[in-house]
Design a protein around this motif. Structure first.
Motif, PDB file in Angstrom:
ATOM      1  N   SER B  25      60.215  54.735  23.263  1.00  0.00           N
ATOM      2  CA  SER B  25      59.821  53.282  23.423  1.00  0.00           C
ATOM      3  C   SER B  25      59.972  53.025  25.166  1.00  0.00           C
ATOM      4  N   MET B  26      59.472  53.888  25.833  1.00  0.00           N
ATOM      5  CA  MET B  26      59.269  53.602  27.169  1.00  0.00           C
ATOM      6  C   MET B  26      57.893  52.729  27.442  1.00  0.00           C
ATOM      7  N   ILE B  27      57.006  53.266  26.737  1.00  0.00           N
ATOM      8  CA  ILE B  27      55.650  52.370  26.459  1.00  0.00           C
ATOM      9  C   ILE B  27      55.816  51.470  25.515  1.00  0.00           C
ATOM     10  N   PRO B  28      55.269  50.284  25.642  1.00  0.00           N
ATOM     11  CA  PRO B  28      55.403  48.989  24.748  1.00  0.00           C
ATOM     12  C   PRO B  28      54.985  49.638  23.197  1.00  0.00           C
ATOM     13  N   ARG B  29      55.634  49.209  22.240  1.00  0.00           N
ATOM     14  CA  ARG B  29      55.437  49.776  20.915  1.00  0.00           C
ATOM     15  C   ARG B  29      54.004  49.575  20.489  1.00  0.00           C
ATOM     16  N   SER B  30      53.445  48.485  20.788  1.00  0.00           N
ATOM     17  CA  SER B  30      51.957  48.129  20.184  1.00  0.00           C
ATOM     18  C   SER B  30      51.152  49.088  20.686  1.00  0.00           C
ATOM     19  N   HIS B  31      51.234  49.652  21.897  1.00  0.00           N
ATOM     20  CA  HIS B  31      50.369  50.633  22.630  1.00  0.00           C
ATOM     21  C   HIS B  31      50.521  51.990  21.824  1.00  0.00           C
ATOM     22  N   THR B  32      51.858  52.399  21.795  1.00  0.00           N
ATOM     23  CA  THR B  32      51.980  53.716  21.182  1.00  0.00           C
ATOM     24  C   THR B  32      51.582  53.667  19.720  1.00  0.00           C
ATOM     25  N   TRP B  33      51.628  52.543  18.904  1.00  0.00           N
ATOM     26  CA  TRP B  33      51.071  53.010  17.563  1.00  0.00           C
ATOM     27  C   TRP B  33      49.416  53.041  17.507  1.00  0.00           C
ATOM     28  N   LEU B  34      48.956  52.417  18.645  1.00  0.00           N
ATOM     29  CA  LEU B  34      47.583  52.742  18.669  1.00  0.00           C
ATOM     30  C   LEU B  34      46.955  54.128  19.030  1.00  0.00           C
ATOM     31  N   LEU B  35      48.077  54.753  19.689  1.00  0.00           N
ATOM     32  CA  LEU B  35      47.439  56.079  20.475  1.00  0.00           C
ATOM     33  C   LEU B  35      46.631  57.143  19.597  1.00  0.00           C
ATOM     34  N   PRO B  36      47.041  57.427  18.405  1.00  0.00           N
ATOM     35  CA  PRO B  36      46.223  58.156  17.460  1.00  0.00           C
ATOM     36  C   PRO B  36      44.735  57.713  17.527  1.00  0.00           C
ATOM     37  N   ILE B  37      44.547  56.418  17.533  1.00  0.00           N
ATOM     38  CA  ILE B  37      43.372  55.761  17.305  1.00  0.00           C
ATOM     39  C   ILE B  37      42.404  56.193  18.782  1.00  0.00           C
ATOM     40  N   TYR B  38      43.198  55.807  19.815  1.00  0.00           N
ATOM     41  CA  TYR B  38      42.390  55.998  20.913  1.00  0.00           C
ATOM     42  C   TYR B  38      42.108  57.736  21.043  1.00  0.00           C
ATOM     43  N   PHE B  39      43.199  58.537  20.690  1.00  0.00           N
ATOM     44  CA  PHE B  39      42.917  59.920  20.717  1.00  0.00           C
ATOM     45  C   PHE B  39      41.605  60.363  19.887  1.00  0.00           C
ATOM     46  N   VAL B  40      41.474  59.717  18.614  1.00  0.00           N
ATOM     47  CA  VAL B  40      40.293  60.150  17.842  1.00  0.00           C
ATOM     48  C   VAL B  40      39.044  59.512  18.544  1.00  0.00           C
ATOM     49  N   VAL B  41      38.986  58.287  19.099  1.00  0.00           N
ATOM     50  CA  VAL B  41      37.832  57.717  19.558  1.00  0.00           C
ATOM     51  C   VAL B  41      37.350  58.469  21.032  1.00  0.00           C
ATOM     52  N   SER B  42      38.462  58.898  21.775  1.00  0.00           N
ATOM     53  CA  SER B  42      38.164  59.812  22.989  1.00  0.00           C
ATOM     54  C   SER B  42      37.455  61.158  22.321  1.00  0.00           C
ATOM     55  N   LEU B  43      38.038  61.735  21.311  1.00  0.00           N
ATOM     56  CA  LEU B  43      37.532  62.853  20.938  1.00  0.00           C
ATOM     57  C   LEU B  43      36.112  62.576  20.539  1.00  0.00           C
ATOM     58  N   GLY B  44      35.538  61.447  19.966  1.00  0.00           N
ATOM     59  CA  GLY B  44      34.459  61.570  19.369  1.00  0.00           C
ATOM     60  C   GLY B  44      33.592  61.092  20.445  1.00  0.00           C
ATOM     61  N   CYS B  45      34.019  60.400  21.550  1.00  0.00           N
ATOM     62  CA  CYS B  45      33.254  59.893  22.714  1.00  0.00           C
ATOM     63  C   CYS B  45      32.906  61.386  23.518  1.00  0.00           C
ATOM     64  N   TYR B  46      33.729  62.376  23.684  1.00  0.00           N
ATOM     65  CA  TYR B  46      33.613  63.549  24.240  1.00  0.00           C
ATOM     66  C   TYR B  46      32.512  64.451  23.420  1.00  0.00           C
ATOM     67  N   GLY B  47      32.645  64.407  22.332  1.00  0.00           N
ATOM     68  CA  GLY B  47      31.775  65.183  21.656  1.00  0.00           C
ATOM     69  C   GLY B  47      30.353  64.550  21.562  1.00  0.00           C
ATOM     70  N   LEU B  48      30.238  63.251  21.622  1.00  0.00           N
ATOM     71  CA  LEU B  48      28.883  62.520  21.935  1.00  0.00           C
ATOM     72  C   LEU B  48      28.381  63.005  23.108  1.00  0.00           C
ATOM     73  N   LEU B  49      29.294  63.043  24.195  1.00  0.00           N
ATOM     74  CA  LEU B  49      28.892  63.111  25.471  1.00  0.00           C
ATOM     75  C   LEU B  49      28.535  64.647  25.866  1.00  0.00           C
ATOM     76  N   MET B  50      29.092  65.501  24.978  1.00  0.00           N
ATOM     77  CA  MET B  50      28.851  67.064  25.102  1.00  0.00           C
ATOM     78  C   MET B  50      27.307  67.157  24.424  1.00  0.00           C
ATOM     79  N   VAL B  51      27.092  66.420  23.263  1.00  0.00           N
ATOM     80  CA  VAL B  51      25.703  66.524  22.728  1.00  0.00           C
ATOM     81  C   VAL B  51      24.743  66.090  23.586  1.00  0.00           C
ATOM     82  N   GLY B  52      24.864  64.984  24.370  1.00  0.00           N
ATOM     83  CA  GLY B  52      23.992  64.396  25.050  1.00  0.00           C
ATOM     84  C   GLY B  52      23.713  65.256  26.457  1.00  0.00           C
TER      85      GLY B  52
END
Lengths: 243, 89
Positions: B25-52
């Motif tokens: 809990s160095m980083i505020p809890r609320s952010h940490t809970w959302l990390l997986p979602i950020y990760f998946v979304v960035s992965l998706g964006c990276y994929g789309l970027l690669m396709v483009g």
């Protein structure tokens, strides 16, 4: 075959599966002989009982080029690509095997670069790639390019295959390598091509790539629809889990 | 080792890292809970970027079609002279 290898003489068995390629087979054979003048090779035509007279044209070609250079090893009906390769290999006397399509999308003029690459690097497999500089496609709609690119990114992310073109079927194999891999492959169609190269990669075979150009089917018809996409996705998942 | 095992191991390692971050809990809890979602979304964006990017730089070869037509003419001539059927009917 051991003697050949020791003397340093390589022979290339070019397996061409055909179905209704009455015109294309003649053109392919002509171009092969044109571009492989100093190479010891044989062409093995595996025809799946084409009703359009492909086999008659092959027999005419045999009269022109010789029955020892063009082997006709036909089958009674459409029995699939994988078994066509296996069937062709049974009659192959070379220590290297080339597989290619008969519809002129794979141009024989690239074979010298396949052979050169193999000799330079000692690779077990040299595969043609359409997706790098020096390679390319022609005759593809934007939609097709999009699906191809999307499919490629998906497969690269999930499978880490080590090659840039997974579904390509213009390849040079060391015969022993092909025999080894093909015995483990069970899928069909172009997923089969993917399975071959992914399994080869997992087994640690030395794979090199050369750029090739791919001009879409000149004579005849080619399909890429919704069911192919579903098949592809299933294939990727299958490969993810079993290789 | 099967490829899926490698990928699952990676996912487990990342999950362990995420659980560790939750504990510390160095980083505020609320952010940490959302990390997986950020990760998946960035992965998706990276994929789309690669396709483009790939789509924009898709190599094409219009000149090859012309060369192929020339080859076909040459081949047909040669084969016709030697009695090979090259008709398209």
């Amino acid at each position: 075959m051991d003697e050949q290898h020791q003397k340093g003489k390589d022979k290339y068995s070019i397996i061409v599966p055909t179905y209704n390629e009455r015109l294309n087979i003649g053109l392919i054979v002509y171009l092969l002989f044109k571009h492989l003048r100093d190479v010891d090779f044989e062409i093995i035509v595996v025809d799946d009982g084409s009703p359009d007279g492909t086999q008659d044209v092959v027999k005419q070609l045999q009269k022109v080029y010789g029955e020892d250079r063009i082997l006709l090893r036909a089958r009674p009906r459409k029995l699939g690509l994988g078994t066509a390769y296996i069937h062709g290999m049974k009659h192959a006397s070379g220590n290297f095997v080339v597989i290619m399509d008969a519809d002129l999308s794979h141009h024989p003029k690239y074979l010298p670069s396949f052979i050169r690459k193999q000799k330079e690097t000692g690779a077990d497999i040299v595969t043609g790639t359409r997706y790098v500089k020096g390679g390319g496609v022609h005759g593809w709609t934007l939609m097709r390019k999009l699906t191809s690119r999307g499919a490629n990114v998906l497969a690269q992310t999930l499978l880490w295959p080590g090659v840039s073109d997974l579904t390509g079927s213009f390849r040079l194999y060391r015969k022993s390598a092909l025999e080894d891999i093909i015995s483990r492959c069970v899928t069909k169609g172009y997923v089969f091509q993917m399975e071959m190269i992914v399994r080869a990669s997992r087994k640690g075979y030395h794979i090199e790539e050369v750029p090739i150009t791919f001009v879409d089917r000149v004579y005849g018809s080619s399909k890429l629809g919704g069911s192919e996409i579903v098949q592809y996705l299933k294939g990727v998942v299958y490969l993810l889990v079993t290789t | 080792m099967k490829h899926i095992v490698k990928i699952l191991t990676m996912i487990m390692a990342i999950t362990a890292l995420w659980a560790g971050l939750l504990q510390v809990s160095m980083i505020p809890r609320s952010h940490t809970w959302l990390l997986p979602i950020y990760f998946v979304v960035s992965l998706g964006c990276y994929g789309l970027l690669m396709v483009g990017v790939g789509l924009m730089n898709f190599p094409t070869c219009p000149q090859e079609a012309l060369l192929l037509q020339k080859d076909i003419v040459e081949a047909k001539e040669y084969l016709m002279q030697r009695g090979v059927n090259v008709s398209t009917i």
